[in-house]
Design a protein around this motif. Structure first.
Motif, PDB file in Angstrom:
ATOM      1  N   LEU A  24       0.844  -1.202   0.000  1.00 41.70           N
ATOM      2  CA  LEU A  24       0.000   0.000   0.000  1.00 41.70           C
ATOM      3  C   LEU A  24       0.880   1.253   0.000  1.00 41.70           C
ATOM      4  N   ARG A  25       0.424   2.271  -0.744  1.00 40.30           N
ATOM      5  CA  ARG A  25       1.139   3.558  -0.800  1.00 40.30           C
ATOM      6  C   ARG A  25       0.307   4.625  -0.085  1.00 40.30           C
ATOM      7  N   VAL A  27      -1.307   4.528   2.518  1.00 37.33           N
ATOM      8  CA  VAL A  27      -2.546   4.008   3.095  1.00 37.33           C
ATOM      9  C   VAL A  27      -2.152   2.930   4.099  1.00 37.33           C
ATOM     10  N   MET A  29      -3.937  -0.143   6.261  1.00 32.74           N
ATOM     11  CA  MET A  29      -5.113  -0.954   6.544  1.00 32.74           C
ATOM     12  C   MET A  29      -5.147  -1.252   8.035  1.00 32.74           C
ATOM     13  N   LEU A  37     -10.542   0.605  -2.307  1.00 35.24           N
ATOM     14  CA  LEU A  37      -9.289   1.044  -2.914  1.00 35.24           C
ATOM     15  C   LEU A  37      -9.388   0.883  -4.420  1.00 35.24           C
ATOM     16  N   VAL A  39      -7.039  -0.049  -7.374  1.00 35.15           N
ATOM     17  CA  VAL A  39      -5.759  -0.739  -7.538  1.00 35.15           C
ATOM     18  C   VAL A  39      -5.333  -0.660  -8.987  1.00 35.15           C
ATOM     19  N   SER A  44      -0.261  -5.919  -8.009  1.00 34.66           N
ATOM     20  CA  SER A  44      -1.327  -5.888  -7.022  1.00 34.66           C
ATOM     21  C   SER A  44      -2.617  -6.462  -7.577  1.00 34.66           C
ATOM     22  N   PHE A  61      -1.857  -6.997   3.527  1.00 28.94           N
ATOM     23  CA  PHE A  61      -1.622  -5.570   3.235  1.00 28.94           C
ATOM     24  C   PHE A  61      -0.453  -5.074   4.085  1.00 28.94           C
ATOM     25  N   THR A  63       2.175  -1.579   4.290  1.00 32.20           N
ATOM     26  CA  THR A  63       2.404  -0.216   3.788  1.00 32.20           C
ATOM     27  C   THR A  63       3.881  -0.006   3.447  1.00 32.20           C
ATOM     28  N   SER A  67       6.503   6.075  -0.582  1.00 34.29           N
ATOM     29  CA  SER A  67       5.365   5.877  -1.482  1.00 34.29           C
ATOM     30  C   SER A  67       5.749   5.979  -2.952  1.00 34.29           C
ATOM     31  N   TYR A 194       0.334   8.818   6.982  1.00 32.51           N
ATOM     32  CA  TYR A 194       0.294   7.354   7.045  1.00 32.51           C
ATOM     33  C   TYR A 194       1.355   6.800   8.007  1.00 32.51           C
TER      34      TYR A 194
END
Length: 805
Positions: A24-25, A27, A29, A37, A39, A44, A61, A63, A67, A194
């Motif tokens: 995840l960029r 974000v 979870m 989301l 995608v 992914s 998930f 992160t 990013s 984040y």
């Protein structure tokens, strides 16, 4: 990491199971949350499809730390992630997948070992990792319950600014009793970075995790409150600007309807443009714009409007950063000074040295120059020549009679009719910030209840302070360090010591007679001929005529009176040419013609002055007009011991007369006087020319000689002059102004001059032309003076039993 997370960062092998990875960029979870989301990355998308097809819709998930990375490596991912479930997904026409996920529980993970199934961990296929669930801790205590209540309260407030938090969500959250689940439910809804969300995700202790959530909510509320204040302030400012614009447009319309051509608002707009375009310091510009803002709010007919408008005019008209190009060519400067001033070799040399230092340093260095000398010797014109030699604008400020500090520093704007001081006014006239200021007659300033202008000049003339000269009217610092200051004075006595300390004194002495003739022939006569409309050949003054004008019609240190007399001769010549209607004739004025042109002689030596007299002594004094011959007269009368001194003398000279009498009384026996002679007589010592103030100790030996001559009845030689201070013991002390005094003695035709021996070193400053006409006698004691000055043998002065050695 927190201490409760040691298990997360352990490098020990752990048992787990394989899941597809979806990095995840920006974000994070969270367990117990549902997140839609979009995608787009191919790896992914494949991971989602594999999760649905082969892993029971389970997916991992994690992160990314950065990013921007398109294909992250294991080191680019955080240590803690979340296992989630694919609730639904839809492939869009452009290629991305729109999916909805549910967070289930926290996990720690590791990449597949080389011995596991093939896992390229790149964009060609979806990456897979081995995951192990983290323990779910429970933490129930009164403190935790209180923290949950506080969090619910602030969450309700936060819901007013975060539209993602609906009333249904608040109702559902109110039913949660587990602190960890409550914190995980709130975390995705926070508008924070984040990295901070990841920090909360990694806290396994529910109480600490909820405490972190509470901290984030508090911070968000403070930021929102600050944001609202900023928006409100900006809105108020915009409303104010719009109101001002609306009112200004109304004023323009009213002026147009009334037929006024001079629109005040247009004038203000023009002033604003000038302020922004003017080359000036930022402090001055900001001050001007601030005053302009006030001007917009004022009625043009108000008196305050005129005051502010005048202030803005001054700011705009001053040459803040305007510099006139200057050139320092020392040979050329020397030529200019020599062409315009004859003699004055020492002052001219010092000025050239000063200019040479300027040229080498490319800056004004050293103290302020102060030209000191009698009137008419060329101090002001010398300053003007320096300005011409350096290419600077010449500005002359006359300080004679200035007694108000505000004349230098200006008046504050609170006063009616306030104006800047003379310094700022002169800069406005000069139109440059590097002119040459000639502060004329600096010794003629005085002080009263309005302040001391000499003290105000301390800041102006101090190179360390004048970089930030503050005029009371402007109330803005002005840089005077580029101004070349030259001051002039007739005497140093009235200049305060602190002000003298900031200046280098250059003395200009009286002119010799030969110098006056040269100046009259080469400078004054051509100038007067031109000013009176004559031609160069109309007037001729032979050398004998010039000598007679100098000796019989002028008695001064300078040449100002000489120029007036030459001007009078030119006027007489002009009348003669016009009356005879012959404008080309040459008029030769001989010495015998001077009485017809200039009247009777103004200065002459009487016959009596050429004969020795009892009690009459020729003293020498240095006054504002240079050296002068000072006559001292003493008469003895029968009386009761009264002593009188007259002739507008000062306190110092009066004390010298008392000291002289005390010395004569102490040597009464040696002089052949009765022991109590002073009690049977009255003594009157007079200094003629009573209209001229006289002071100083240098008349001591003259007064003593006059007393002895009157008491003994012995005449004083008429061709002897003297100067020197006398003590009660008869010692002769040195004096000042010897050069000027010897010049006056030479002009008066003296043959011998008695001088203190300690002044022998000062004779080097006296021109040879003067020394050749005088016989100088150097003395240490008054006993050496009397035999030289009195017209009698030594044994007639001193008693044989007590004659001086």
């Amino acid at each position: 990491m927190n201490d409760t997370n040691d298990a997360i960062t352990s490098n020990a092998r752990f048992e787990g199971f394989e899941l597809p990875l979806m990095p995840l960029r920006e974000v994070v979870m969270s367990p117990h949350s549902i997140m839609p989301l979009l995608v787009g990355r191919a790896a992914s998308v494949k991971a989602i499809e594999a999760a649905v097809a082969d892993y029971g819709k389970r997916i991992c998930f994690i992160t990314q730390r950065e990013s921007a990375l398109e294909t992250p490596s294991p080191a680019d991912l955080y240590e803690v992630g979340v296992v989630g479930r694919v609730l639904q997904y839809t492939r869009l026409p452009e290629g991305p997948i729109k999916a909805t996920f549910e967070g289930l529980y926290r996990i720690r993970w590791r990449p597949l070992e080389p011995g596991d199934a093939e896992n390229p961990f790149g964009p060609a296929a979806f990456p897979r990792v081995v995951v192990a669930p983290l323990p779910v801790l429970r933490h129930e205590s009164p403190e935790t319950e209180a923290l949950m209540r506080a969090t619910r309260e602030i969450l309700a407030e936060y819901a007013h600014i975060n539209k993602k938090i609906t009333p249904d969500f608040l109702s559902a959250a109110a039913g949660l009793r587990d602190a960890g689940q409550f914190a995980d439910t709130i975390l995705p809804l926070l508008k924070i970075e984040y990295a901070k969300k990841q920090e909360a995700l990694e806290l396994l202790d529910p109480a600490k995790r909820l405490e972190k959530i509470y901290e984030f909510l508090n911070t968000e509320m403070e930021l929102v409150s600050m944001e609202r204040r900023i928006k409100s302030r900006i809105k108020d400012q915009m409303d104010k600007n719009q109101r001002e614009y609306y009112l200004s447009e109304q004023i323009k319309a009213i002026n147009k309807e009334m037929g006024r051509d001079d629109d005040p608002q247009a004038e203000i707009a023009e002033l604003e443009q000038q302020l922004k375009a003017r080359n000036m310091p930022e402090e001055a510009r900001e001050k001007g714009l601030s005053e302009l803002k006030k001007l917009r709010m004022m009625a043009p007919a108000s008196s305050e409007y005129a005051i502010v408008r005048n202030y803005l005019d001054w700011i705009l008209e001053l040459p803040w950063n305007e510099m006139r190009e200057t050139a320092l060519d020392i040979p050329e400067a020397r030529a200019i000074l020599d062409d315009e001033h004859f003699g004055l070799e020492k002052p001219k040399q010092r000025i050239l040295e000063f200019l040479a230092v300027q040229k080498l340093t490319n800056a004004l260095k050293g103290p302020i120059l102060c030209l000191v000398g009698p009137p008419g010797v060329g101090k002001t014109s010398l300053a003007k020549s320096v300005a011409r030699a350096t290419g600077r604008e010449y500005v002359r400020l006359s300080l004679g009679g200035v007694r108000d500090e505000a004349e230098i520093r200006g008046h504050r704007r609170t006063y009616v009719g306030a104006m800047p001081g003379k310094i700022i006014m002169a800069l406005k006239r000069a139109k440059s910030s590097n002119p040459l200021f000639c502060l004329d007659e600096i010794d003629k300033m005085s002080s009263d209840y309005r302040g001391d202008p000499a003290s105000a000049l301390l800041e102006v003339l101090d190179p360390e302070q004048n970089k930030a000269f503050n005029d009371h009217y402007l109330d803005i610092d002005y840089d005077l360090s580029k101004v070349f200051f030259i001051t002039t004075a007739n005497s140093l006595h009235s200049i305060p010591a602190p002000l003298q300390d900031r200046m280098e004194i250059i003395e200009l002495s009286s002119y010799l007679e030969i110098e006056k003739k040269h100046i009259a022939r080469d400078f004054l006569l051509p100038r007067q001929i031109a000013e009176h409309g004559l031609k160069p050949g109309n007037v001729e003054l032979p050398e004998e005529t010039l000598n007679e004008v100098i000796r019989s019609y002028t008695r001064e240190a300078g040449v100002r009176g000489l120029e007036r007399e030459i001007g009078a001769l030119c006027r007489k010549t002009a009348i003669k040419l016009v009356e005879e209607n012959d404008l080309d004739q040459q008029v030769i004025i001989a010495p015998d013609d001077l009485e017809r042109y200039l009247g009777v002689k103004k200065y002459r030596l009487d016959e009596n002055e050429k004969a020795s007299k009892v009690g009459v002594v020729n003293g020498l004094a240095y006054t504002g007009v240079g050296g002068v011959l000072l006559t001292v007269e003493t008469v003895i009368m029968p009386g009761k011991g009264n002593v009188v001194t007259t002739g507008k003398i000062g306190e110092v000279m009066s004390e010298s007369a008392k000291a002289a009498l005390s010395y004569v009384r102490s040597r009464g026996t040696a002089l052949g006087l009765k022991p109590n002679f002073h009690s049977e007589i009255d003594i009157h010592t007079h200094f003629p020319e009573g209209a001229t103030p006289k002071d100083g100790p240098s008349a001591g030996i003259a007064i003593t000689t006059s007393l002895v001559s009157a008491l003994l009845g012995i005449p004083v030689r008429y061709d002897v002059a003297m100067t020197g201070e006398v003590t009660l013991r008869g010692r002769v002390l040195p004096i000042g102004g010897l050069r000027e005094k010897l010049l006056s003695a030479s002009r008066a035709g003296m043959a011998t001059v008695i001088v203190p021996r300690d002044n022998a070193k000062d004779l080097k400053e006296v021109p040879d032309e003067i020394l050749e006409t005088l016989h100088i006698e150097l003395v240490d004691h008054i006993d050496e003076v009397l035999p030289i000055a009195l017209d009698a043998p030594t044994d007639a002065i001193w008693d044989d039993s007590d004659s001086p050695s």
